[in-house]
Design a protein around this motif. Structure first.
Motif, PDB file in Angstrom:
ATOM      1  N   PHE A 139       0.817  -1.216   0.000  1.00  0.00           N
ATOM      2  CA  PHE A 139       0.000   0.000   0.000  1.00  0.00           C
ATOM      3  C   PHE A 139       0.856   1.273   0.000  1.00  0.00           C
ATOM      4  CE2 PHE A 139      -3.297  -2.963   1.652  1.00  0.00           C
ATOM      5  CZ  PHE A 139      -4.220  -2.757   0.628  1.00  0.00           C
ATOM      6  N   THR A 140       2.001   1.244   0.685  1.00  0.00           N
ATOM      7  CA  THR A 140       2.892   2.407   0.658  1.00  0.00           C
ATOM      8  C   THR A 140       3.376   2.679  -0.757  1.00  0.00           C
ATOM      9  OG1 THR A 140       3.652   2.053   2.930  1.00  0.00           O
ATOM     10  CG2 THR A 140       5.063   3.363   1.512  1.00  0.00           C
ATOM     11  N   ASN A 141       3.818   1.643  -1.438  1.00  0.00           N
ATOM     12  CA  ASN A 141       4.353   1.837  -2.785  1.00  0.00           C
ATOM     13  C   ASN A 141       3.271   2.156  -3.803  1.00  0.00           C
ATOM     14  OD1 ASN A 141       7.446   1.250  -3.022  1.00  0.00           O
ATOM     15  ND2 ASN A 141       6.656  -0.125  -1.455  1.00  0.00           N
ATOM     16  N   SER A 146       1.234   6.193  -7.263  1.00  0.00           N
ATOM     17  CA  SER A 146       0.042   6.957  -7.648  1.00  0.00           C
ATOM     18  C   SER A 146       0.297   8.462  -7.559  1.00  0.00           C
ATOM     19  CB  SER A 146      -1.141   6.575  -6.761  1.00  0.00           C
ATOM     20  OG  SER A 146      -1.443   5.202  -6.883  1.00  0.00           O
ATOM     21  N   PHE A 147       1.078   8.878  -6.566  1.00  0.00           N
ATOM     22  CA  PHE A 147       1.463  10.291  -6.459  1.00  0.00           C
ATOM     23  C   PHE A 147       2.164  10.757  -7.730  1.00  0.00           C
ATOM     24  CE2 PHE A 147       5.234  12.944  -5.682  1.00  0.00           C
ATOM     25  CZ  PHE A 147       4.634  14.136  -5.298  1.00  0.00           C
ATOM     26  N   PRO A 181       6.461   8.520   3.283  1.00  0.00           N
ATOM     27  CA  PRO A 181       5.995   8.921   1.953  1.00  0.00           C
ATOM     28  C   PRO A 181       5.777  10.430   1.852  1.00  0.00           C
ATOM     29  CG  PRO A 181       4.827   6.968   2.660  1.00  0.00           C
ATOM     30  CD  PRO A 181       5.601   7.461   3.853  1.00  0.00           C
ATOM     31  N   GLY A 182       5.228  11.049   2.917  1.00  0.00           N
ATOM     32  CA  GLY A 182       5.020  12.500   2.898  1.00  0.00           C
ATOM     33  C   GLY A 182       6.322  13.256   2.719  1.00  0.00           C
ATOM     34  N   ASP A 295      13.150   8.297  -2.471  1.00  0.00           N
ATOM     35  CA  ASP A 295      12.469   7.322  -1.611  1.00  0.00           C
ATOM     36  C   ASP A 295      13.472   6.430  -0.895  1.00  0.00           C
ATOM     37  OD1 ASP A 295       9.777   5.931  -0.958  1.00  0.00           O
ATOM     38  OD2 ASP A 295      11.039   4.293  -1.655  1.00  0.00           O
ATOM     39  N   VAL A 296      14.429   5.894  -1.617  1.00  0.00           N
ATOM     40  CA  VAL A 296      15.440   5.014  -1.011  1.00  0.00           C
ATOM     41  C   VAL A 296      16.251   5.781   0.028  1.00  0.00           C
ATOM     42  CG1 VAL A 296      17.553   3.715  -1.469  1.00  0.00           C
ATOM     43  CG2 VAL A 296      15.580   3.475  -3.000  1.00  0.00           C
TER      44      VAL A 296
END
Length: 516
Positions: A139-141, A146-147, A181-182, A295-296
């Motif tokens: 769900f995080t990815n 989607s962002f 994610p934010g 992200d990484v």
């Protein structure tokens, strides 16, 4: 007829993530607690308040329990059922990574990104476990993908998919699913010079926050109300703030811990990671590569700073690490880069060292000597490395990459069909089944291995004193579960017999079953 790459990825995902998920018991501590918690919730018709051994459990939010409860309703409360949707989440993670990477970087990069992910032994193991991490990762990815899709295509449907996905990730693991994610989104907007009012307005942040509140708040409120607020205090203060600010349960590590875990977790293709990261930065004008780098970095730095460290913590960034590696490997196979002899040489060394080191290491450890021939499970890496070396020398780099991936994919599957069942047959809970305790009244004194509760699928009450133990054992057909630290005290009870004694393979615990 040529088979489409998406079908190959789907088939490999099923083979990897469902490999013998029914073939060994629930024994690992976290898996046992989560699987039993879901079983108790289903048994009691309780959709909100998690319990383990019928006592409040505050460790995790309830999303994964819901999926397990659904699976138990279909398959029964078995190991396969507990792990079923974890495997499904693995398949969905690979397919979503392939789909979104193909949209931005093409089919070739997408295929190799998926192969990098499927070759990871850590991911193969993670998506076999009855724990919340598989749900968090997917769900995080999905939210982060989607962002980017919504931002680049200006399609509102992806924007709302992002908010829903992140909300479900919060129900899987907690506020970390919003925070990281934010921060990734913010840094992406800053570094791509898109932090402008028109973009912020388009992101519909007030509507997104409202949607998240509508999804998340009722569940957390119900958890608070049903537990007299104890669940909220335990979850947020102990398992979130406490884990970040202090070392819990001995899970610490130095600043190299997380980078080393990530490099080990993404073998064999992480051998290219320095080169891959450099190339990704050179081509950071590609939106997905830029987002992947951010992200990484965010996940790696955050969990390096965190006082509590576990190998699972950086896993939500592995799909984006796989994209960075997949981008490099794809262009390497197109002979865009040099033949990478150093990385290939290290892979060949691993192919030789892994089975040999595994055999010697297992032979020298008295607890695992019986498994020494299981080290042959590493041979696919040996063959894969040999083929890769020959193919690189011949300039057939794409086939060499396939050989590298195949060696680790077969190794991962072999671990589930050979190694884990072999370990499982020698764990104390499995061994104790020979006593046939189904019709026996059980209690425990001292420490209880959590897997005992899921194996028995009933409450095992705790006794707090020797007097309570004596009174309990006077009951006909009663047995007491205990451990090494308490056994010397128990031996002082006249007439006590030890019916079972077996050391845990991984924890410094010895399980005893005693009675009159």
């Amino acid at each position: 007829m040529r088979i489409h790459k998406s079908y190959i990825i789907f088939l490999l995902s099923v083979l990897v993530f469902f490999a013998n998920s029914w073939g060994y018991s629930i024994f690992i501590l976290d898996e046992a607690k989560n699987a039993e918690c879901a079983r108790e919730m289903l048994e009691q018709g309780n959709w909100f308040l998690p319990t383990f051994n019928y006592e409040l459990r505050t460790d995790k939010p309830p999303l994964h329990y819901y999926f397990m409860m659904l699976s138990y309703s279909v398959f029964g409360a078995t190991a396969f059922a507990a792990r079923f949707f974890s495997s499904v989440m693995g398949i969905l993670t690979v397919l979503s990574t392939y789909f979104f990477t193909k949209k931005f970087l093409g089919d070739g990069v997408a295929f190799f990104a998926a192969l990098v992910f499927l070759a990871s032994i850590q991911m193969s193991v993670q998506f076999h476990l009855a724990v919340p991490d598989p749900y968090l990762i997917f769900f995080t990815n999905l939210g982060i993908f989607s962002f980017l899709m919504g931002l680049e295509k200006r399609e509102t449907k992806y924007l709302y998919l992002m908010y829903v996905s992140i909300s479900l990730a919060v129900l899987a693991k907690g506020p970390v699913a919003v925070a990281l994610p934010g921060l990734t989104f913010l840094l992406y907007l800053v570094l791509t010079r898109q932090l402008k009012w028109e973009v912020i307005k388009w992101l519909k942040i007030p509507q997104g926050v409202l949607l998240t509140i509508l999804i998340v708040f009722p569940v957390y409120l119900k958890l608070g109300l049903d537990s007299d607020w104890e669940w909220l205090k335990g979850f947020f203060l102990e398992h979130n703030v406490g884990r970040f600010t202090s070392t819990m349960e001995g899970h610490g590590g130095n600043v190299l811990y997380i980078p080393i875990v990530m490099l080990a977790g993404l073998l064999p293709f992480s051998l290219f990671f320095p080169q891959a990261l450099r190339k990704a930065w050179e081509f950071r004008n590609e939106p997905l590569l830029m987002l992947a780098i951010i992200d990484v970095t965010v996940f790696a730095v955050f969990f390096t700073v965190s006082r509590t460290k576990l190998p699972t913590y950086p896993e939500p960034c592995y799909p984006f690490a796989a994209i960075i590696l997949g981008y490099f490997v794809h262009h390497w196979t197109q002979q865009s880069f040099k033949k990478q002899w150093v990385s290939v040489g290290i892979f060949v060394f691993l192919g030789i060292a892994m089975p040999l080191g595994g055999f010697i290491g297992l032979s020298l450890d008295p607890n695992f000597a019986y498994m020494k021939w299981d080290a042959l499970v590493f041979l696919p890496v040996t063959f894969g490395s040999a083929f890769a070396l020959v193919l690189v020398k011949r300039g057939k780099l794409k086939k060499a990459a396939y050989a590298m991936a195949a060696g680790f994919i077969v190794l991962g599957m072999g671990a589930h069909y050979i190694v884990f069942p072999s370990i499982d047959q020698n764990n104390p809970v499995t061994k104790s089944k020979a006593l046939a305790l189904d019709d026996t009244e059980l209690a425990f004194y001292g420490y209880l291995i959590p897997a005992n509760v899921f194996a028995e699928q009933r409450k095992i009450p705790k006794l707090h004193s020797i007097n309570e133990v004596k009174q309990f054992l006077k009951k006909p057909n009663s047995r007491l579960i205990s451990e090494k630290r308490s056994i010397e005290e128990l031996k002082k009870i006249d007439g006590l017999q030890i019916y079972f004694e077996h050391k845990d393979l991984f924890e410094n615990k010895t399980m005893y079953i005693v009675g009159f």
